[in-house]
Design an enzyme around this catalytic site. Structure first.
Site, PDB file in Angstrom:
ATOM      1  N   ARG A  38       0.868  -1.176   0.000  1.00  0.00           N
ATOM      2  CA  ARG A  38       0.000   0.000   0.000  1.00  0.00           C
ATOM      3  C   ARG A  38       0.904   1.224   0.000  1.00  0.00           C
ATOM      4  NH1 ARG A  38      -3.493  -2.801  -1.535  1.00  0.00           N
ATOM      5  NH2 ARG A  38      -5.511  -3.253  -0.585  1.00  0.00           N
ATOM      6  N   GLU A  78      -3.505   7.724  -3.682  1.00  0.00           N
ATOM      7  CA  GLU A  78      -4.294   7.181  -4.804  1.00  0.00           C
ATOM      8  C   GLU A  78      -5.725   7.701  -4.712  1.00  0.00           C
ATOM      9  OE1 GLU A  78      -4.187   2.905  -5.231  1.00  0.00           O
ATOM     10  OE2 GLU A  78      -2.042   2.828  -4.901  1.00  0.00           O
ATOM     11  N   HIS A  86      -1.302   0.298  -9.527  1.00  0.00           N
ATOM     12  CA  HIS A  86      -1.943  -0.592  -8.543  1.00  0.00           C
ATOM     13  C   HIS A  86      -2.668  -1.744  -9.249  1.00  0.00           C
ATOM     14  CE1 HIS A  86      -4.176  -0.845  -4.392  1.00  0.00           C
ATOM     15  NE2 HIS A  86      -3.902  -2.048  -4.890  1.00  0.00           N
TER      16      HIS A  86
HETATM   17  N1  LIG Z   1      -0.808  -4.123  -5.334  1.00  0.00           N
HETATM   18  C1  LIG Z   1      -1.806  -4.976  -5.335  1.00  0.00           C
HETATM   19  O1  LIG Z   1      -2.523  -5.102  -6.316  1.00  0.00           O
HETATM   20  C2  LIG Z   1      -2.052  -5.824  -4.135  1.00  0.00           C
HETATM   21  C3  LIG Z   1      -1.645  -5.421  -2.889  1.00  0.00           C
HETATM   22  N2  LIG Z   1      -1.866  -6.215  -1.802  1.00  0.00           N
HETATM   23  C4  LIG Z   1      -1.377  -5.757  -0.494  1.00  0.00           C
HETATM   24  O2  LIG Z   1      -0.440  -6.701   0.002  1.00  0.00           O
HETATM   25  C5  LIG Z   1      -0.674  -6.864   1.391  1.00  0.00           C
HETATM   26  C6  LIG Z   1      -0.131  -8.205   1.834  1.00  0.00           C
HETATM   27  O3  LIG Z   1      -0.916  -9.248   1.290  1.00  0.00           O
HETATM   28  P1  LIG Z   1      -0.837 -10.747   1.856  1.00  0.00           P
HETATM   29  O4  LIG Z   1       0.554 -11.242   1.851  1.00  0.00           O
HETATM   30  O5  LIG Z   1      -1.843 -11.533   1.131  1.00  0.00           O
HETATM   31  O6  LIG Z   1      -1.302 -10.528   3.355  1.00  0.00           O
HETATM   32  P2  LIG Z   1      -1.095 -11.530   4.568  1.00  0.00           P
HETATM   33  O7  LIG Z   1      -1.979 -11.049   5.643  1.00  0.00           O
HETATM   34  O8  LIG Z   1      -1.190 -12.937   4.094  1.00  0.00           O
HETATM   35  O9  LIG Z   1       0.431 -11.275   4.982  1.00  0.00           O
HETATM   36  C7  LIG Z   1       0.906 -10.084   5.531  1.00  0.00           C
HETATM   37  C8  LIG Z   1       2.108 -10.413   6.386  1.00  0.00           C
HETATM   38  O10 LIG Z   1       2.660  -9.189   6.868  1.00  0.00           O
HETATM   39  C9  LIG Z   1       3.085  -9.424   8.204  1.00  0.00           C
HETATM   40  N3  LIG Z   1       3.218  -8.157   8.921  1.00  0.00           N
HETATM   41  C10 LIG Z   1       2.267  -7.427   9.535  1.00  0.00           C
HETATM   42  N4  LIG Z   1       2.811  -6.309  10.069  1.00  0.00           N
HETATM   43  C11 LIG Z   1       4.128  -6.345   9.774  1.00  0.00           C
HETATM   44  C12 LIG Z   1       5.218  -5.469  10.035  1.00  0.00           C
HETATM   45  N5  LIG Z   1       5.075  -4.324  10.727  1.00  0.00           N
HETATM   46  N6  LIG Z   1       6.433  -5.804   9.562  1.00  0.00           N
HETATM   47  C13 LIG Z   1       6.623  -6.943   8.860  1.00  0.00           C
HETATM   48  N7  LIG Z   1       5.632  -7.830   8.602  1.00  0.00           N
HETATM   49  C14 LIG Z   1       4.391  -7.523   9.040  1.00  0.00           C
HETATM   50  C15 LIG Z   1       2.031 -10.348   8.786  1.00  0.00           C
HETATM   51  O11 LIG Z   1       2.510 -11.047   9.923  1.00  0.00           O
HETATM   52  C16 LIG Z   1       1.759 -11.268   7.608  1.00  0.00           C
HETATM   53  O12 LIG Z   1       2.569 -12.425   7.636  1.00  0.00           O
HETATM   54  C17 LIG Z   1      -2.196  -6.705   1.525  1.00  0.00           C
HETATM   55  O13 LIG Z   1      -2.569  -6.347   2.835  1.00  0.00           O
HETATM   56  C18 LIG Z   1      -2.499  -5.632   0.537  1.00  0.00           C
HETATM   57  O14 LIG Z   1      -2.441  -4.371   1.155  1.00  0.00           O
HETATM   58  C19 LIG Z   1      -2.497  -7.427  -1.913  1.00  0.00           C
HETATM   59  C20 LIG Z   1      -2.923  -7.861  -3.135  1.00  0.00           C
HETATM   60  C21 LIG Z   1      -2.758  -7.095  -4.337  1.00  0.00           C
HETATM   61  O1  LIG Z   2      -6.505  -7.282  -3.025  1.00  0.00           O
HETATM   62  C1  LIG Z   2      -5.971  -6.210  -2.682  1.00  0.00           C
HETATM   63  O2  LIG Z   2      -5.662  -5.934  -1.517  1.00  0.00           O
HETATM   64  C2  LIG Z   2      -5.673  -5.204  -3.724  1.00  0.00           C
HETATM   65  O3  LIG Z   2      -4.813  -4.386  -3.575  1.00  0.00           O
HETATM   66  C3  LIG Z   2      -6.518  -5.252  -4.943  1.00  0.00           C
HETATM   67  O4  LIG Z   2      -6.027  -6.105  -5.895  1.00  0.00           O
HETATM   68  C4  LIG Z   2      -6.650  -3.866  -5.493  1.00  0.00           C
HETATM   69  O5  LIG Z   2      -7.681  -3.826  -6.420  1.00  0.00           O
HETATM   70  P1  LIG Z   2      -8.977  -2.898  -6.217  1.00  0.00           P
HETATM   71  O6  LIG Z   2      -9.662  -3.453  -5.030  1.00  0.00           O
HETATM   72  O7  LIG Z   2      -8.523  -1.510  -5.937  1.00  0.00           O
HETATM   73  O8  LIG Z   2      -9.757  -3.059  -7.460  1.00  0.00           O
END
Ligand SMILES: NC(=O)C1=CN([C@@H]2O[C@H](COP(=O)(O)OP(=O)(O)OC[C@H]3O[C@@H](n4cnc5c(N)ncnc54)[C@H](O)[C@@H]3O)[C@@H](O)[C@H]2O)C=CC1
Ligand SMILES: O=C(O)C(=O)[C@H](O)COP(=O)(O)O
Length: 396
Positions: free
Chosen positions: A223, A251, A268
């Site tokens: 993010r 954003e 994104h």
């Molecule tokens: N750019 C994009 O399109 C996307 C962005 N994302 C972002 O990626 C993030 C991570 O996704 P996932 O891995 O699926 O989430 P997840 O919840 O599976 O993993 C997040 C990890 O971060 C760790 N964590 C929490 N606070 C922390 C800190 N201060 N320092 C280090 N580690 C910490 C947690 O313990 C956890 O293991 C989402 O929350 C979302 O914001 C997710 C999908 C798509």
């Molecule tokens: O799954 C998340 O977390 C993401 O960052 C999404 O892939 C972002 O897509 P939108 O929800 O903004 O369409």
């Protein structure tokens, strides 16, 4: 499956539900529409007036779901077809008895694969070999662990991992943030959090950037606000290091100067594969059916997605990854936004996302049988589809 937070529905009469959904959520006709009327709206501009008669709200990350949106509406169930939950005021939802769910892991393959593609394109543009660098992965959940796996499959061994919540839960092999600050490349995969023991808001600040080795590369697909945007811009402008950014402070109106200063800039879309989006819908649909007290079985939407074919000219795993994840095209489109006015940037950014060309996860890419066996083995390890049978008649 997603965990359901909150109470089940009170209307046992099964009257059709009134569902308001972000128009960017695919697959609603064969899922939620079976249970009532679905009104599709632009999630960025949703107001409480749109929800005056809604029972169910389906969102993505662009809708801030809080008291302002939901107070005085009949909404009882909120589902976000995303991994991230920072746009949901979860405390308010819990306090007000509104059930909420999200879709953990739904697009983790896409986000991890795209993050590695951002890394590979940065390496090409900056002229270095990844194998000669130390990498730090911050956050080792669904996305970060997949990034680690992919780097490993690419033969990159020097990967350090920082994840204090997992470390405290007893999982081993994690390093300190200090060790991360000595890595040449840092890839961020944490949720955006502003409270708790390990808040991530501005985790990457001026002090952290100052400690990085000269010429370090920061990759952010988590993010925007995990990084202090102004500090990052100053660091980049001073020529201290490089950044590959998929997410942006502010954003949908990222700072054009930051876009220009980034080595790779994308709108994104790391998680924007068809697989990831449909999995998001299926995940919230299964949880919704469970909330209704029904069998959570969902239609097999993923099987119907069209396969893609890697070009026969694929020479390396990096070629394959950059064919599957069009980071270079996305970067070019993002840079064109910098010519727009401040208002146009916001609509342009959202238009790039809403009109994003269908992309498949690696598993949806079929590998030509003609490729050398060692490359096919590596692509199999990266989870490309090496098992399909090519029935195309060969001429000559
Ligand atoms: N750019 C994009 O399109 C996307 C962005 N994302 C972002 O990626 C993030 C991570 O996704 P996932 O891995 O699926 O989430 P997840 O919840 O599976 O993993 C997040 C990890 O971060 C760790 N964590 C929490 N606070 C922390 C800190 N201060 N320092 C280090 N580690 C910490 C947690 O313990 C956890 O293991 C989402 O929350 C979302 O914001 C997710 C999908 C798509
Ligand atoms: O799954 C998340 O977390 C993401 O960052 C999404 O892939 C972002 O897509 P939108 O929800 O903004 O369409």
């Amino acid at each position: 499956m997603s965990q359901v937070y909150g109470e089940g529905p009170s209307n046992a009469d099964e009257s059709p539900l009134r569902i308001v959904a972000d128009a960017n959520i695919p697959g609603l006709d064969t899922t939620f529409a079976q249970h009532g009327s679905v009104t599709r709206l632009n999630g960025r501009n949703l107001t409480s007036a749109d929800l005056r008669t809604a029972d169910i709200l389906l969102v993505r990350s662009v809708t801030r779901v809080d008291a302002r949106l939901l107070d005085d509406t009949p909404v009882r169930f909120v589902a976000s077809a995303t991994i991230g939950t920072d746009h949901l005021d979860r405390d308010w939802l819990d306090r007000n008895g509104v059930t909420w769910i999200h879709a953990p892991g739904c697009n983790a393959d896409a986000a991890a694969q795209y993050s590695v593609a951002m890394l590979l394109l940065s390496a090409r543009r900056l002229g270095f070999e990844l194998s000669q660098k130390t990498l730090g992965v911050v956050g080792h959940g669904n996305v970060g662990s997949r990034v680690g796996y992919l780097l490993n499959a690419l033969g990159i061994e020097s990967v350090r991992i920082y994840d204090p919540p997992l470390a405290e839960a007893g999982q081993s092999e994690f390093c300190s943030m200090d060790e991360i600050s000595r890595c040449d490349i840092i890839s961020l995969h944490v949720p955006l959090t502003r409270s708790g023991r390990w808040p991530t808001f501005h985790l990457i600040d001026r002090d952290f950037l100052r400690r990085l080795p000269a010429g370090a590369l920061l990759v952010n697909s988590s993010r925007g606000d995990v990084v202090h945007g102004e500090a990052l811009l100053r660091w980049l402008r001073a020529g201290k290091g490089h950044a590959a950014l998929d997410v942006w402070p502010g954003e949908p109106r990222p700072d054009p100067e930051l876009i220009r200063a980034a080595t790779v800039a994308t709108p994104h879309v790391a998680g924007y594969s068809l697989d990831g989006k449909y999995r998001g819908t299926l995940c919230i649909y299964a949880a919704f059916r469970e909330w209704l007290g029904k069998d959570p079985a969902a239609p097999e939407l993923l099987r119907t997605l069209p396969p893609r074919h890697l070009p026969e000219a694929t020479r390396t795993a990096a070629d394959a990854i950059l064919a599957a994840c069009p980071v270079e095209q996305d970067d070019a489109a993002m840079r064109r936004l910098t010519e727009a006015t401040a208002t146009e940037i916001g609509t342009g950014f959202d238009a790039l996302r809403a009109g994003y060309a269908p992309r498949r996860d690696f598993a949806g890419w079929q590998v030509p049988t003609e490729l050398p066996q060692n490359l096919k083995n590596q692509l199999r390890a990266l989870r490309f589809d090496t098992d399909f049978i090519d029935l195309t008649p060969k001429t000559g």
